[in-house]
Design an enzyme around this catalytic site. Structure first.
Site, PDB file in Angstrom:
ATOM      1  N   LYS A   1       0.858  -1.193   0.000  1.00  0.00           N
ATOM      2  CA  LYS A   1       0.000   0.000   0.000  1.00  0.00           C
ATOM      3  C   LYS A   1       0.887   1.232   0.000  1.00  0.00           C
ATOM      4  CE  LYS A   1      -4.533   0.892   0.448  1.00  0.00           C
ATOM      5  NZ  LYS A   1      -5.672  -0.009   0.177  1.00  0.00           N
TER       6      LYS A   1
HETATM    7  P1  NAD Z   1     -13.166   7.912  -2.196  1.00  0.00           P
HETATM    8  O1  NAD Z   1     -12.100   8.921  -2.082  1.00  0.00           O
HETATM    9  O2  NAD Z   1     -13.754   7.623  -3.533  1.00  0.00           O
HETATM   10  O3  NAD Z   1     -14.377   8.255  -1.197  1.00  0.00           O
HETATM   11  C1  NAD Z   1     -14.195   8.521   0.163  1.00  0.00           C
HETATM   12  C2  NAD Z   1     -15.529   9.034   0.690  1.00  0.00           C
HETATM   13  O4  NAD Z   1     -15.463   9.166   2.115  1.00  0.00           O
HETATM   14  C3  NAD Z   1     -15.931  10.399   0.141  1.00  0.00           C
HETATM   15  O5  NAD Z   1     -17.325  10.406  -0.116  1.00  0.00           O
HETATM   16  C4  NAD Z   1     -15.607  11.347   1.307  1.00  0.00           C
HETATM   17  O6  NAD Z   1     -16.384  12.531   1.276  1.00  0.00           O
HETATM   18  C5  NAD Z   1     -15.999  10.447   2.457  1.00  0.00           C
HETATM   19  N1  NAD Z   1     -15.479  10.860   3.754  1.00  0.00           N
HETATM   20  C6  NAD Z   1     -14.220  11.241   4.104  1.00  0.00           C
HETATM   21  N2  NAD Z   1     -14.174  11.549   5.412  1.00  0.00           N
HETATM   22  C7  NAD Z   1     -15.429  11.359   5.894  1.00  0.00           C
HETATM   23  C8  NAD Z   1     -16.038  11.512   7.163  1.00  0.00           C
HETATM   24  N3  NAD Z   1     -15.323  11.923   8.220  1.00  0.00           N
HETATM   25  N4  NAD Z   1     -17.355  11.222   7.298  1.00  0.00           N
HETATM   26  C9  NAD Z   1     -18.088  10.796   6.239  1.00  0.00           C
HETATM   27  N5  NAD Z   1     -17.565  10.634   5.018  1.00  0.00           N
HETATM   28  C10 NAD Z   1     -16.255  10.907   4.850  1.00  0.00           C
HETATM   29  O7  NAD Z   1     -12.534   6.564  -1.553  1.00  0.00           O
HETATM   30  P2  NAD Z   1     -12.990   5.068  -1.812  1.00  0.00           P
HETATM   31  O8  NAD Z   1     -12.147   4.505  -2.887  1.00  0.00           O
HETATM   32  O9  NAD Z   1     -14.469   4.995  -1.884  1.00  0.00           O
HETATM   33  O10 NAD Z   1     -12.487   4.392  -0.454  1.00  0.00           O
HETATM   34  C11 NAD Z   1     -13.246   4.400   0.737  1.00  0.00           C
HETATM   35  C12 NAD Z   1     -12.718   3.337   1.676  1.00  0.00           C
HETATM   36  O11 NAD Z   1     -12.778   2.052   1.031  1.00  0.00           O
HETATM   37  C13 NAD Z   1     -11.262   3.489   2.104  1.00  0.00           C
HETATM   38  O12 NAD Z   1     -11.105   3.021   3.407  1.00  0.00           O
HETATM   39  C14 NAD Z   1     -10.521   2.586   1.140  1.00  0.00           C
HETATM   40  O13 NAD Z   1      -9.274   2.157   1.653  1.00  0.00           O
HETATM   41  C15 NAD Z   1     -11.508   1.449   1.039  1.00  0.00           C
HETATM   42  N6  NAD Z   1     -11.356   0.597  -0.144  1.00  0.00           N
HETATM   43  C16 NAD Z   1     -11.400   1.127  -1.391  1.00  0.00           C
HETATM   44  C17 NAD Z   1     -11.293   0.288  -2.483  1.00  0.00           C
HETATM   45  C18 NAD Z   1     -11.429   0.801  -3.896  1.00  0.00           C
HETATM   46  O14 NAD Z   1     -11.489  -0.059  -4.813  1.00  0.00           O
HETATM   47  N7  NAD Z   1     -11.505   2.078  -4.140  1.00  0.00           N
HETATM   48  C19 NAD Z   1     -11.093  -1.089  -2.300  1.00  0.00           C
HETATM   49  C20 NAD Z   1     -11.060  -1.597  -1.009  1.00  0.00           C
HETATM   50  C21 NAD Z   1     -11.199  -0.742   0.065  1.00  0.00           C
END
Ligand code: NAD
Length: 418
Positions: free
Chosen positions: A100
């Site tokens: 990561k």
């Molecule tokens: P992203 O950047 O697309 O979205 C993040 C979201 O979280 C946004 O809507 C943001 O406004 C919101 N956010 C941030 N702080 C916040 C808070 N305090 N309260 C409420 N909402 C808040 O990111 P993503 O890719 O959707 O990733 C989200 C999570 O999923 C992360 O933990 C990431 O590690 C995990 N994840 C992502 C993937 C992927 O394929 N993108 C895969 C596995 C896990």
């Protein structure tokens, strides 16, 4: 954050009676890289950022894991998330180790040109330690298909045509159909499997979702398409709620125009934090780590927490939820759909052959349902919570692979190889 991941690992290691030295081997990253990224802003000012890549384990294959662009990104976050990737790829049994990384920047304050310069400089500095058979980055928080496209292009400048160096690319540039929504789709399958236990369906439950980015919005859309009622949603701008169910396609249109959920006319505005404790059968944290803590775990009303985010629940909160009879479907299982379709994308790139969307979704479904079944079975057989069971399954798979490729069988406890 690393402390929490290590604690969850240690619980599984205790169950497996792993000797201390083996724990150290399995917890220590193989390589930790930090680079200094110096670029110029659009105004000609000097910009300074730090980039990280923690490469945790290669026993089961090349390392795989996302890139996060966030002001809080540091070595501790990268190390914790890299370790989770090792266990996640093992839980879904795809041929990777874990890594990561990311950059401590805030993309909301950068122009596209500035973001491009920072990203490509990061690749230039990291190019020797990534690659299709070494370590393959992917999107995570604040990174997307466009950024993955830039990474592929920059890497190609040094090593020639190599689309398999990164996944989550645009579909026009060797990306896989279905990758964008894959994590949300995997979250949906995990929840469906949980509900199947007592004959329920997605249409029988109400759902609250924290975070409405890639993962949260796709999970919401797919669950709503199956009849699930999404009653509350939050993002960085705050929360919205509607007991009758939020019209998710309308909310997605709103986001397309306004970027955030705030102001959406089809729901009431609520405090962002209230989404975690609102009345809903299912809670899906899909934002950042440490969302569920001892301060709010006692007020959570959901019967099940599906961890779409990585590390959203602190160990103390996990224990409190467990005591209260609330099931937690852990991150290393629930959000593994993204890395699974990244694996399909990498495979397609290596074969230079594109899969139909129907095939991507069908194979993802098989892998997610099988992984859920294996974790649930182990949890039932050994009397473990789902998280500890998922770690036990993963550690066993990594150990078995180690025993098969190195002369270490005599060093491993017999229970580990069963
Ligand atoms: P992203 O950047 O697309 O979205 C993040 C979201 O979280 C946004 O809507 C943001 O406004 C919101 N956010 C941030 N702080 C916040 C808070 N305090 N309260 C409420 N909402 C808040 O990111 P993503 O890719 O959707 O990733 C989200 C999570 O999923 C992360 O933990 C990431 O590690 C995990 N994840 C992502 C993937 C992927 O394929 N993108 C895969 C596995 C896990």
């Amino acid at each position: 954050m690393l402390e929490a991941t290590n604690l969850f690992f240690t619980r599984a290691a205790d169950h497996l009676e792993l000797p201390d030295k083996l724990r150290t081997v399995l917890l220590t990253p193989r390589r930790v890289v930090r680079v200094e990224i110096v670029t110029e802003s659009d105004e000609g000012e000097l910009m300074h950022h730090l980039g990280y890549r923690v490469q945790h384990n290669t026993i089961r294959g090349p390392m795989k894991g996302g890139l996060r662009f966030h002001p809080s990104m540091d070595e501790d976050h990268a190390a914790s998330l890299a370790s989770l990737m090792t266990w996640k790829t093992a839980v879904v049994d795809i041929p990777y180790g874990g890594a990561k990384g990311g950059i401590n920047c805030d993309p909301s304050k950068l122009s596209d040109q500035e973001l491009y310069r920072i990203t490509t400089r990061f690749v230039e500095l990291m190019k020797e330690v990534i690659g299709p058979t070494i370590d393959i980055p992917a999107p995570d928080v604040n990174t997307n298909a466009q950024i993955m496209g830039w990474i592929m292009d920059e890497y190609t400048k040094f090593y020639g045509f190599n689309p398999a160096v990164v996944t989550g690319k645009p579909v026009d540039l060797f990306g896989s159909l279905g990758r964008e929504e894959a994590t949300g789709r995997g979250v949906m399958y995990s929840l469906e499997e949980y509900l199947k236990n007592d004959g329920r369906k997605l249409s029988d439950v109400s759902v609250a979702i924290q975070g409405f980015g890639n993962v949260g919005s796709n999970a919401a859309r797919l669950i709503a398409e199956q009849g699930g009622r999404i009653v509350a949603v939050s993002d960085i701008s705050g929360g919205i709620a509607n007991d009758q169910g939020i019209d998710i396609p309308a909310l997605l249109d709103w986001i397309g125009e306004h970027r955030v959920v705030e102001g959406f006319p089809g729901a009431d505005a609520i405090d962002g934090a209230a989404v975690l404790t609102c009345k809903a059968d299912v809670l899906i944290p899909a934002a950042l780590e440490d969302a569920i803590t001892v301060d709010n775990a006692s007020q959570i009303q959901a019967e099940v927490v599906v961890e779409a985010a990585n590390g959203p629940t602190t160990p103390e909160a996990h224990d409190l939820l467990h005591q209260r009879g609330i099931t937690v479907i852990p991150d290393i299982l629930a959000n593994a759909g993204g890395v699974t379709v990244s694996y399909f994308e990498w495979s397609q790139n290596i074969q230079q052959f594109r899969w139909e969307l129907e095939r991507v979704n069908r194979e993802l479904e098989v892998i997610m349902r099988r992984a859920y079944g294996s974790v649930a079975q182990l949890a039932a057989d050994d009397g473990l919570d789902m998280r500890t069971a998922a770690f036990v399954l993963a550690i066993k798979r990594v150990a078995r692979a180690a025993a098969s490729r190195q002369n270490v069988r005599h060093l491993l406890p017999t229970g580990l190889l069963e």
